[in-house]
Design a protein around this motif. Structure first.
Motif, PDB file in Angstrom:
ATOM      1  N   PHE C  98      -8.251 -19.383 -25.320  1.00 37.63           N
ATOM      2  CA  PHE C  98      -7.244 -18.432 -24.857  1.00 37.63           C
ATOM      3  C   PHE C  98      -7.656 -17.830 -23.511  1.00 37.63           C
ATOM      4  CE2 PHE C  98      -6.298 -13.863 -24.520  1.00 37.63           C
ATOM      5  CZ  PHE C  98      -4.992 -13.999 -24.104  1.00 37.63           C
ATOM      6  N   LEU C 100      -9.450 -18.820 -21.030  1.00 36.54           N
ATOM      7  CA  LEU C 100      -9.381 -19.570 -19.764  1.00 36.54           C
ATOM      8  C   LEU C 100      -7.950 -19.654 -19.235  1.00 36.54           C
ATOM      9  CD1 LEU C 100      -8.406 -22.794 -20.318  1.00 36.54           C
ATOM     10  CD2 LEU C 100     -10.677 -22.873 -21.311  1.00 36.54           C
ATOM     11  N   GLN C 101      -6.973 -19.618 -20.113  1.00 41.33           N
ATOM     12  CA  GLN C 101      -5.584 -19.632 -19.639  1.00 41.33           C
ATOM     13  C   GLN C 101      -5.241 -18.301 -18.957  1.00 41.33           C
ATOM     14  OE1 GLN C 101      -2.721 -21.112 -22.644  1.00 41.33           O
ATOM     15  NE2 GLN C 101      -4.493 -21.601 -23.883  1.00 41.33           N
ATOM     16  N   LEU C 104      -6.917 -18.103 -15.595  1.00 45.94           N
ATOM     17  CA  LEU C 104      -6.254 -18.827 -14.509  1.00 45.94           C
ATOM     18  C   LEU C 104      -5.170 -17.959 -13.878  1.00 45.94           C
ATOM     19  CD1 LEU C 104      -5.862 -22.480 -15.881  1.00 45.94           C
ATOM     20  CD2 LEU C 104      -7.176 -21.767 -13.889  1.00 45.94           C
TER      21      LEU C 104
END
Lengths: 469, 469, 469
Positions: C98, C100-101, C104
């Motif tokens: 979760f 890393l999304q 970004l």
């Protein structure tokens, strides 16, 4: 025996680490590809437009693979014993961490000391070479696993790295051998070094620790982590420091092919050797790697893909036979915990001679004139060497590495026999409790489990307690 | 049943390995980037100044990641059974090592045979393709885990690689599909191939081995090693053989994003499915990977980052539902040990159709004219193909791969029903003791532990023994 | 306490994942090196002839190493508890996926939002930064391990990533600090963030779960997988986003050297601290990594190899002392399961100050004029900054990161005290059975084993049952 290392181990660690700090301060500097000032100048002088031409991008992925082999590969391969997994992976971690520092210095003095400035320049290739240098001592550790103290291992490493740097200098620089993957300088040397030490440290009453000299189900699975990371990354090991371009490319292909073929013959012999055709985990964990060891010298040559297959084919057979018939143990009274004789010493020696043959058989037709010069580095004072002569020197180099291993090992072995190193008693080998804090409850559980082995089924058990009642 | 493989297993290994040596000798040569003479000539002819332009530096890091997926990823994913970890990781090792050799030959004959010289040229891309080719058979192994002998697995692999090479030739060369990460050619094919074999080999009395068809605490942790290495390196899998530059870059990004989203929906469905919201390790180990499978075709296209998220989102849900409702097992009488239907077959098929849709939806506005040609390789006799047509062929390719898997699997299944392969009896499945030497003491410990499950607490136990007395 | 997360966990996963899909759809696009149209144009405009100049080839191998550290490194490091291995590796997997999304997006808004188009462009460097951003929250997880529910961890991650992006923007962009390996922005921040949360969530009766707050033999071996992958790949972590060429090269060398020296001093202090000189696995698993943490800022500077050795030397000692004397736990009533104070918070803070000193000590003699500009990015509005000023800002940045961690952690801690999150009761901590399906038989076996700890040897046992009879 007194296995208390509370003074000796910290003393050795601190003294040697402080020595490293001082020697690094005096000698070690960044090379022209890792120093910002020098790299900017280097780019300008060589008309390099892109940073991608920095050696870092040629070698760093291979370096990381080699690094994994040294710490996870060797480390986990040695977790197979039921109660020495901490020691296997932990001591490997300790001695490799020390060894690579000492290797940067020793290899630097021999290979990249700038005589004007008195400095050693290091870059990514130095890191790979330092890891390689450690591998020799880690192989020796395999023969000694469970029978020595961490202090002794530090001594084995100190001398191992030193001997390595000398024999490597003789073989690669004086004899001008090629040995990118280290069949000779790493495996044959490391194997015989460990075996010679183990021979001097022979324990006639080691059978007292027999109960712990074996695996349990999950420790064998842990060891497969080590085996597989060694196996998978061996193409990187053999290609890490070969020539840019075709050299690295070819070495990786050859090693990949040799290892694949090695697995099949290992399985075949392992299955044949048992009454019902069952496979033995010891063979799968070890002999499958022999093909990579034996390709250490020849991988960068034009050995051809089917030549690589044949090397793997033969080495899988030879190595598995070595595990089946441990004649060394009986004939020479030599205790080799991990069987490094079968995995490193013999395949390494074979690899040296295979390299000699392939070198001697090189032709201008296959390599091209430029190619011969490129592969065998026939430049400078070696410009007129013929491939036949090169083959002879390769064979001589193999003998030098074995001689260094044997003689060095015997000397180090006698040093380790002084009664000051805190090594375990004969009935206390292969046991993590000697050098590691192990949770009290675990111990009880473990002994309980051993206890219950006596009781084969519940009926017998209940009738026994019943009759007592 | 006779599970003695002492003759058949060594015979198969030796005969096939010797065949490999001969065929490699006849056919396989280094390509122009790994042969020293050819590379020097190639550099000169193409005015290449730096060795960094060798394909080795574009693909080797990805190759090593793929290699880890094949041996550690697939191998450890299959260690989850309580007493079949040796078989899971060990047989995976054996068949992948054989398979990659046969794959180099089969793929070479179909794709890179030089008709003039009759030779196959291999380089790093060939190694990646050989690993890919093995993946199909390893997926099939997942459906058969614990129920077949190693000799049968070798047969599965021999035919699996052969079928793979043919369907790949039809799909990639004749239909001119794009499938860099192999949703179609690897996952859909491999999944249905394994399922069809398993269907033919249906065992009505498999419940006799029920006690061993499950995990223990630490075997589930071992399996997570496999899961994580597959999950982490899947971006390398899908980008390993795509176009240099933007192609590899984009495929890695898309796969990374799809996998992340897949984890969240897997966790959500897993938690919803249980009364108290507890998670099931089987889902976490498997369904989290479905997003990578489903991106195998579309990853190199301009699917957009949110498109990738949606693919992962849906596949996590679909795959987890597959594990929750194993209708195949009930409806079709099909035993699928690892659930390859939910992890490979269905997501692979979906991935093929997703690829078809994304291809058909490609526009010159998004890709640019040159970009369309580059991504879909609209050159040569395919220069005039429209993206709509391409989408149709992609969909057709998916159907071809499934058909090959099903038909090939049924045929191979019937071959495996001959009573000569040494497969285990129904009450002996999922048990390493059939094909592996397992330490005697361990066995007793294991049975003892099973025995003690009966006794729920010490009071009951003592009162029992007391009443006996 | 109600630990049922059947509604809350799926709800959080679905809602947040759907939000990600929408936000990615609105904001995220490929950058000019991963978009086919843009890359072809970029090559043309910049006269790039080879695809090897795509940033992918500079950074992808390092990215994959970092990815392994995040998922296998952090994940397996947290499997050391005897009955919380599923939670350690599984929740790590969930929250990193979760995180890393969300990273970004957050990092994109702050660093690469194109104000004209309103879009964020992502490439391989964005993926590395997203992984880095997750690391902060995973460090916080280490302090909370076993004491919180997965829903709470999702909240910790949501706020952790958000705070990270803000403090990173302040430190890197506004203060213009250099922190490639994240001593400040990742380790100091993440460590203090986790500690502050743990302080607010203090459980006075945690001793009720004491039986489970410890390791067993094999869980310690599993944790070594995490330790070693972190240790080996830390050079990639610290060099992943530094300057192309010498920057990445130097950062890798410095980190490699610091880590080696850290192992020796850790072993020394660990051995000295115990009566018989035995080593403690907790120290080996954790303190050996402190050298990498402390090099996070200075690794890319010209700290010199012996400077790196000294950093590792000191941090091994400091970190091991931290584990020996957990004064925080006693003085501040703060429960820190993995000891992140000793491994991340303190070494991270030290690393920030070391970076400040090394920056302030930089000279034109060592770096060259161009080199100073290159390393410290003295361009644009920072063109006239002196190295002394830079050192001051580096130190200020360290304080900012700690402040963010502490204040943010306290706030998040209070949010987590609402009684809606399904956290475990005090006697139920460190237990996988709360949130995971654990096989019934295993449970019995486990309790049986605990039961049998009471019985020290068979004689006592038989006499006991006999007397009952």
């Amino acid at each position: 025996m007194n296995t208390n290392v509370r003074i000796s181990l910290p003393a050795v660690c601190f003294v040697w680490q402080i020595a490293m700090v001082i020697l690094f301060g005096v000698f070690i500097r960044y090379d022209e590809e890792s120093d910002v000032k020098l790299w900017l100048r280097f780019k300008q002088e060589h008309n390099i437009t892109s940073d991608i031409d920095n050696d870092f991008y040629f070698r760093y992925p291979s370096f990381q693979d080699v690094h994994v082999m040294i710490f996870v590969g060797f480390g986990f391969l040695m977790t197979f014993l039921k109660r020495y997994s901490f020691g296997g992976v932990g001591f490997n971690f300790l001695i490799a961490s020390f060894g690579l520092q000492w290797a940067l210095l020793m290899q630097g003095w021999f290979h990249s000391l700038d005589l004007e400035t008195g400095k050693i320049s290091i870059g990514v290739e130095s890191l790979i070479n330092a890891d390689f240098c450690c591998a020799g001592s880690l192989i020796a550790f395999g023969a000694l696993l469970g029978k020595v103290s961490p202090v002794q291992l530090m001594v084995v490493t100190l001398f191992g790295i030193t001997l390595f740097a000398v024999e490597e200098f003789i073989i690669l620089s004086l004899l001008h051998c090629r040995d990118a993957g280290g069949s000779m300088v790493i495996h044959a040397f490391g194997g015989y070094y460990g075996l010679a030490i183990s021979w001097v440290l022979y324990r006639p009453n080691l059978h007292l620790s027999k109960r712990l000299n074996g695996s349990v189900y999950h420790s064998d699975v842990f060891a497969m982590i080590g085996t597989l990371f060694l196996w998978m990354f061996w193409p990187s090991f053999n290609s890490a420091i070969t020539d840019h371009g075709d050299g690295q490319h070819r070495a990786a292909i050859n090693t990949y092919i040799a290892l694949a073929s090695c697995v099949l013959t290992t399985v075949a012999i392992s299955s044949m050797s048992q009454k019902k055709g069952k496979l033995d985990m010891v063979h799968i964990q070890n002999a499958t790697l022999a093909g990579g060891v034996a390709m250490g010298t020849a991988a960068e040559f034009m050995i051809t893909p089917y030549g690589s297959l044949i090397v793997g084919f033969c080495c899988g057979i030879i190595s598995t036979f070595g595990y089946l018939f441990p004649f060394l143990e009986r004939a020479l009274k030599l205790q080799d915990t991990c069987g490094v004789h079968n995995l490193h010493a013999v395949p390494g020696m074979l690899g040296g001679f295979i390299g000699a043959i392939v070198a001697a058989a090189a032709t201008e037709e296959v390599y091209g004139r430029e190619g011969l010069i490129r592969v065998f580095d026939f430049t400078g004072s070696f410009a007129n060497r013929s491939v036949g002569t090169q083959g002879g020197f390769q064979a001589a180099g193999t003998c030098v590495s074995i001689a260094f291993g044997l003689v060095g090992g015997v000397i180090v072995g006698f040093i380790l026999r002084f009664p000051i190193w805190g090594d375990p008693a004969d009935d206390n080998c292969y046991d993590d409790e000697v050098y590691w804090e192990v949770n009290e409850k675990q111990k009880k559980h473990f002994y309980h489990c051993r206890l219950t082995f006596q009781i084969s089924d519940i009926n017998e058990f209940l009738s026994l307690s019943g009759s007592r009642g």
